[in-house]
Design a protein around this motif. Structure first.
Motif, PDB file in Angstrom:
ATOM      1  N   GLU A  91       0.821  -1.209   0.000  1.00 19.56           N
ATOM      2  CA  GLU A  91       0.000   0.000   0.000  1.00 19.56           C
ATOM      3  C   GLU A  91       0.856   1.261   0.000  1.00 19.56           C
ATOM      4  O   GLU A  91       0.449   2.289  -0.514  1.00 19.56           O
ATOM      5  CB  GLU A  91      -0.923   0.030   1.221  1.00 19.56           C
ATOM      6  N   GLY A 149      -5.902  -4.908  -6.739  1.00 15.37           N
ATOM      7  CA  GLY A 149      -6.310  -3.584  -6.260  1.00 15.37           C
ATOM      8  C   GLY A 149      -5.727  -2.465  -7.093  1.00 15.37           C
ATOM      9  O   GLY A 149      -6.379  -1.443  -7.323  1.00 15.37           O
ATOM     10  N   ASP A 150      -4.490  -2.638  -7.565  1.00  9.05           N
ATOM     11  CA  ASP A 150      -3.875  -1.623  -8.419  1.00  9.05           C
ATOM     12  C   ASP A 150      -4.627  -1.479  -9.734  1.00  9.05           C
ATOM     13  O   ASP A 150      -4.671  -0.404 -10.322  1.00  9.05           O
ATOM     14  CB  ASP A 150      -2.412  -1.966  -8.712  1.00  9.05           C
ATOM     15  N   GLU A 152      -7.854  -1.977 -10.121  1.00 16.46           N
ATOM     16  CA  GLU A 152      -9.184  -1.426  -9.861  1.00 16.46           C
ATOM     17  C   GLU A 152      -9.111   0.088  -9.736  1.00 16.46           C
ATOM     18  O   GLU A 152      -8.079   0.641  -9.383  1.00 16.46           O
ATOM     19  CB  GLU A 152      -9.747  -2.009  -8.553  1.00 16.46           C
ATOM     20  N   ASP A 153     -10.228   0.760  -9.981  1.00 18.16           N
ATOM     21  CA  ASP A 153     -10.228   2.203  -9.783  1.00 18.16           C
ATOM     22  C   ASP A 153     -10.288   2.536  -8.300  1.00 18.16           C
ATOM     23  O   ASP A 153     -10.670   1.719  -7.478  1.00 18.16           O
ATOM     24  CB  ASP A 153     -11.340   2.891 -10.576  1.00 18.16           C
ATOM     25  N   CYS A 154      -9.874   3.727  -7.956  1.00 14.65           N
ATOM     26  CA  CYS A 154      -9.696   4.137  -6.556  1.00 14.65           C
ATOM     27  C   CYS A 154     -10.956   4.023  -5.711  1.00 14.65           C
ATOM     28  O   CYS A 154     -10.868   3.818  -4.515  1.00 14.65           O
ATOM     29  CB  CYS A 154      -9.177   5.572  -6.495  1.00 14.65           C
ATOM     30  N   HIS A 156     -12.889   1.713  -5.292  1.00 14.59           N
ATOM     31  CA  HIS A 156     -13.044   0.383  -4.690  1.00 14.59           C
ATOM     32  C   HIS A 156     -11.878  -0.001  -3.777  1.00 14.59           C
ATOM     33  O   HIS A 156     -11.851  -1.111  -3.276  1.00 14.59           O
ATOM     34  CB  HIS A 156     -13.196  -0.670  -5.795  1.00 14.59           C
ATOM     35  N   SER A 157     -10.937   0.874  -3.530  1.00 16.15           N
ATOM     36  CA  SER A 157      -9.740   0.505  -2.785  1.00 16.15           C
ATOM     37  C   SER A 157     -10.054   0.039  -1.367  1.00 16.15           C
ATOM     38  O   SER A 157      -9.437  -0.899  -0.882  1.00 16.15           O
ATOM     39  CB  SER A 157      -8.719   1.644  -2.781  1.00 16.15           C
ATOM     40  N   VAL A 160     -11.405  -3.485  -1.656  1.00 14.23           N
ATOM     41  CA  VAL A 160     -10.334  -4.422  -1.988  1.00 14.23           C
ATOM     42  C   VAL A 160      -9.502  -4.713  -0.746  1.00 14.23           C
ATOM     43  O   VAL A 160      -9.176  -5.863  -0.459  1.00 14.23           O
ATOM     44  CB  VAL A 160      -9.450  -3.878  -3.141  1.00 14.23           C
ATOM     45  N   SER A 161      -9.162  -3.689   0.010  1.00 13.82           N
ATOM     46  CA  SER A 161      -8.381  -3.867   1.236  1.00 13.82           C
ATOM     47  C   SER A 161      -9.121  -4.761   2.228  1.00 13.82           C
ATOM     48  O   SER A 161      -8.539  -5.687   2.800  1.00 13.82           O
ATOM     49  CB  SER A 161      -8.083  -2.504   1.861  1.00 13.82           C
TER      50      SER A 161
END
Length: 181
Positions: A91, A149-150, A152-154, A156-157, A160-161
């Motif tokens: 991260e 996660g990288d 995916e668009d922000c 959804h971060s 994802v986490s």
């Protein structure tokens, strides 16, 4: 470069610093050398090629993760802390997931940290084969989630986490269930 000796650790430190600036795709031995104020051939005394540099950078990231793990009472707590440390590193370090995955193609990559991890897990009574599979599965799961996660668009971060850490817990529970059987 006059104030510090050119060495593998110095080169790796500079490469990790540059990684934040330029990203993995644009990181090159030539850029690392220029940043250190030397010519690229000077690095070849310490770093064989770009793959070797990536392996050394990945090894440093994993060593830093290992150094951040607090004392644990059991292998489950230690393995979770290890997974969390890898997650945090990915991260906070640009392209860390891609770096770790690309460095895996180097035959000697992570041998030192792998031996150390198996040794730590062995102190909790796990055999070498199981300890190896456990740490591989944690690294693969967490790194896979980081790469996912990288992509995916922000927006959804956070999801994802949360999913990554839930998956880590489920994985460790699965290993605990297998060990109890």
């Amino acid at each position: 470069m006059a104030d510090r000796q050119l060495s593998r650790p110095v080169i790796v430190t500079e490469a990790l610093r540059l990684l934040e600036e330029v990203g993995l795709e644009d990181l090159s031995l030539r850029k690392v050398a220029a940043s250190l104020g030397v010519k690229a051939p000077s690095l070849y005394w310490h770093i064989a090629d770009k793959d070797d540099l990536r392996a050394a950078m990945g090894e440093r990231l994993l060593r830093d993760c290992l150094g951040s793990i607090p004392p644990s009472e059991d292998w489950q707590s230690w393995l979770r802390a290890f997974g969390l440390a890898i997650w945090r590193a990915q991260e906070t370090t640009r392209d860390a997931g891609a770096l770790l995955m690309s460095a895996r193609s180097v035959k000697h990559a992570f041998q030192g940290t792998a031996t150390e991890i198996v040794s730590v897990l062995g102190r909790f009574g796990l055999d070498e084969v199981t300890a190896t599979r456990m740490h591989w599965s944690v690294q693969a799961l967490v790194t896979g989630w980081a790469v996912f996660g990288d992509a995916e668009d922000c927006e959804h971060s956070a999801q994802v986490s949360e999913a990554a850490l839930d998956s880590l817990d489920v994985l460790i529970l699965g290993w605990a269930t297998r060990q109890a059987a």
